[in-house]
Design a protein around this motif. Structure first.
Motif, PDB file in Angstrom:
ATOM      1  N   MET A 244     -16.659 -13.706   1.487  1.00  0.00           N
ATOM      2  CA  MET A 244     -15.667 -13.744   0.410  1.00  0.00           C
ATOM      3  C   MET A 244     -15.789 -12.550  -0.534  1.00  0.00           C
ATOM      4  O   MET A 244     -14.821 -12.168  -1.191  1.00  0.00           O
ATOM      5  N   GLN A 245     -16.975 -11.963  -0.601  1.00  0.00           N
ATOM      6  CA  GLN A 245     -17.192 -10.843  -1.513  1.00  0.00           C
ATOM      7  C   GLN A 245     -16.608  -9.530  -0.975  1.00  0.00           C
ATOM      8  O   GLN A 245     -16.547  -8.540  -1.697  1.00  0.00           O
ATOM      9  N   VAL A 246     -16.223  -9.528   0.287  1.00  0.00           N
ATOM     10  CA  VAL A 246     -15.626  -8.329   0.888  1.00  0.00           C
ATOM     11  C   VAL A 246     -14.112  -8.486   0.864  1.00  0.00           C
ATOM     12  O   VAL A 246     -13.581  -9.501   1.330  1.00  0.00           O
ATOM     13  N   ASP A 247     -13.400  -7.502   0.328  1.00  0.00           N
ATOM     14  CA  ASP A 247     -11.939  -7.616   0.298  1.00  0.00           C
ATOM     15  C   ASP A 247     -11.350  -7.291   1.673  1.00  0.00           C
ATOM     16  O   ASP A 247     -12.050  -6.793   2.570  1.00  0.00           O
ATOM     17  N   ASP A 248     -10.094  -7.585   1.830  1.00  0.00           N
ATOM     18  CA  ASP A 248      -9.436  -7.388   3.137  1.00  0.00           C
ATOM     19  C   ASP A 248      -9.497  -5.935   3.594  1.00  0.00           C
ATOM     20  O   ASP A 248      -9.690  -5.650   4.780  1.00  0.00           O
ATOM     21  N   GLU A 249      -9.346  -5.023   2.646  1.00  0.00           N
ATOM     22  CA  GLU A 249      -9.335  -3.602   3.009  1.00  0.00           C
ATOM     23  C   GLU A 249     -10.691  -3.126   3.525  1.00  0.00           C
ATOM     24  O   GLU A 249     -10.769  -2.266   4.402  1.00  0.00           O
ATOM     25  N   GLY A 250     -11.760  -3.677   2.975  1.00  0.00           N
ATOM     26  CA  GLY A 250     -13.090  -3.230   3.386  1.00  0.00           C
ATOM     27  C   GLY A 250     -13.726  -4.071   4.471  1.00  0.00           C
ATOM     28  O   GLY A 250     -14.855  -3.814   4.886  1.00  0.00           O
ATOM     29  N   TRP A 251     -12.984  -5.090   4.966  1.00  0.00           N
ATOM     30  CA  TRP A 251     -13.559  -6.033   5.918  1.00  0.00           C
ATOM     31  C   TRP A 251     -13.987  -5.368   7.224  1.00  0.00           C
ATOM     32  O   TRP A 251     -15.096  -5.588   7.713  1.00  0.00           O
ATOM     33  N   LYS A 252     -13.139  -4.532   7.780  1.00  0.00           N
ATOM     34  CA  LYS A 252     -13.442  -3.907   9.068  1.00  0.00           C
ATOM     35  C   LYS A 252     -14.659  -3.007   8.964  1.00  0.00           C
ATOM     36  O   LYS A 252     -15.544  -3.022   9.832  1.00  0.00           O
ATOM     37  N   ASP A 253     -14.724  -2.218   7.898  1.00  0.00           N
ATOM     38  CA  ASP A 253     -15.840  -1.279   7.732  1.00  0.00           C
ATOM     39  C   ASP A 253     -17.152  -2.002   7.433  1.00  0.00           C
ATOM     40  O   ASP A 253     -18.231  -1.489   7.734  1.00  0.00           O
ATOM     41  N   ALA A 254     -17.076  -3.192   6.841  1.00  0.00           N
ATOM     42  CA  ALA A 254     -18.296  -3.935   6.513  1.00  0.00           C
ATOM     43  C   ALA A 254     -19.042  -4.392   7.762  1.00  0.00           C
ATOM     44  O   ALA A 254     -20.269  -4.550   7.748  1.00  0.00           O
ATOM     45  N   LYS A 255     -18.307  -4.634   8.860  1.00  0.00           N
ATOM     46  CA  LYS A 255     -18.895  -5.001  10.151  1.00  0.00           C
ATOM     47  C   LYS A 255     -19.811  -6.228  10.062  1.00  0.00           C
ATOM     48  O   LYS A 255     -20.904  -6.259  10.631  1.00  0.00           O
TER      49      LYS A 255
END
Length: 451
Positions: A244-255
């Motif tokens: 939940m702490q990762v936004d949609d835009e950063g989700w892919k890069d967070a891996k």
């Protein structure tokens, strides 16, 4: 979770083996045993007196010229006395000293090739000292350091080749060591998820802890088996919170997961609910654990509502109202009711009055209530009420918990935003100036809120 028995029994048995021929040493062991007896009876004043006396006696013995075997055992007993004193007084220094003395006993037993039960217990207790030092720390970095040290010490104990032939005799502390090692990973993940740079490591810690707790579901000690499954559920929930702490835009890069963010969150929360539901019948002999399990199930359902599942929120509200009367967990149930009503307001067009009433009731015990109430009023554009609640939160927020540090920084921003828009609306230059001052403090790289 740890048994208070075991060491005392071992010491009494050891006294009769004849290893210590000196009366003074036997007397010191008797005093130590008496201290452990008082500790088990929760007579801490009497226990403290005995442990301090035993520690002084073993220190004096070690200052003399004694055989290596006696020296190794004396260090073991001295460390044991200091460990219990640390438990009673909650002093990090005593755990540090105990750890050093357990290390001396380990080295002493190794030097004379006496690698039996006392040698292994020394390794286990040294690890336990690292864990207890973590419990006395308040700073995040220091907590992580001692948790990592404890993991290494428990691993060293659990992988010692001498343990295999004594596994049956030491099964209780083996299972304790496995449980605490997994718990340390759970806590490291919880501490690291507060910062974006720690997301990946937090996920790794959660995953490893999940596997290790899973392996303990069939532990011989019933409460460890139950607690392990309980924490499995919590790990699924914490993983969902991490996502939940990762936004949609950063989700892919967070891996963090191959699934989409909503699907990954839903999967973890569903697993948390299903796992905790298994704990409820198993914990029938531990009523407080069972009540907490029921509370957590409904907390997870409230979280599920945050991704749009209205029925979960409604189900949770009904169940939480029943738990509200609990002496042990009633306050926590009231907080979750407030959270559920906040969700209904933000997502499902619920009433602000219900949110205000419930959060105001829990504020004395949960200062975050004013933060979320401020947020609710902020979304409505009621900046007077928003300011009042953000100010109240900032005045009462604990300063030593990482989650409150993030909430405090956000509350300062919303405080400035409320002042700004109120100032614009009223053409109030004083409010605009105050907002400007807060914005500058938030933007200052050397400021307390910048990171």
């Amino acid at each position: 979770m740890l048994k208070k028995v075991g060491i005392a029994t071992f010491l009494v048995l050891f006294c009769s083996t004849g290893v210590f021929s000196q009366g003074g040493m036997r007397d010191a062991i008797d005093v130590l045993n008496a201290g452990i007896g008082f500790y088990q009876e929760d007579k801490m004043e009497e226990a403290t007196d005995k442990f301090e006396s035993a520690a002084a006696s073993f220190t004096t013995i070690l200052e003399g010229v004694i055989p290596q075997e006696d020296k190794a055992y004396s260090n073991y007993y001295l460390a044991t006395a200091k460990y219990y004193l640390g438990r009673i007084k909650k002093q990090k220094e005593l755990f540090s000293e105990a750890s050093e003395d357990f290390q001396k006993s380990i080295q002493g037993f190794k030097a004379i090739d006496l690698l039996g039960e006392e040698y292994l217990r020394s390794k286990y207790m040294r690890a336990l000292c690292s864990f207890r030092q973590y419990q006395t720390e308040r700073g995040t970095k220091s907590q992580i350091r001692f948790l990592e040290s404890a993991i290494g010490d428990f691993e060293e104990f659990l992988t010692d080749e001498q343990l295999e032939e004594r596994e049956e005799d030491l099964l209780d502390i083996i299972e304790n060591a496995k449980f605490l090692k997994a718990f340390c990973k759970y806590k490291i993940g919880s501490l690291k998820m507060g910062n974006k740079s720690g997301f990946s490591n937090a996920k790794t810690m959660f995953s490893e802890a999940l596997d290790e707790f899973g392996a303990l579901e069939k532990a011989s000690t019933e409460i460890i088996a139950i607690a392990s499954q309980f924490l499995e559920a919590e790990l699924h929930y914490m993983t969902a919170r991490l996502y939940m702490q990762v936004d949609d835009e950063g989700w892919k890069d967070a891996k963090l997961s191959r699934k989409t963010r909503p699907d990954a969150i839903e999967e973890e929360l569903t697993s948390a609910i299903e796992t905790m539901q298994k704990v409820v019948p198993k914990s029938s002999g531990y009523k407080d654990v069972q009540k907490l399990a029921k509370l957590n199930i409904n907390s997870y359902k409230v979280a599920l509502g945050s991704i749009g599942d209205k029925s979960s929120v409604n189900d949770a509200l009904s169940a939480l109202l029943e738990l509200k009367g609990s002496k042990t967990y009633g306050n926590f149930a009231a907080l979750r009711i407030a959270d559920a009503q906040l969700l209904q307001f933000l997502i499902f067009e619920g009433s602000i009055n219900s949110v205000s009433t419930t959060y105001s009731r829990v504020f004395s015990k949960f200062p975050e209530g004013k933060y979320w109430l401020g947020w609710a009023y902020f979304t409505l554009g009621e900046f007077d009420n928003a300011l009042s609640n953000f100010n109240s939160f900032l005045a009462h927020a604990p300063k030593d918990e990482i989650r409150f540090k993030y909430m405090e920084a956000d509350a300062k921003l919303r405080q400035a935003e409320s002042m700004f828009w109120k100032g614009v609306k009223e053409n109030n230059l004083t409010l605009l100036s105050q907002a400007s001052t807060i914005y500058k403090s938030l933007a200052n790289p050397k400021g307390i809120y910048f990171n």
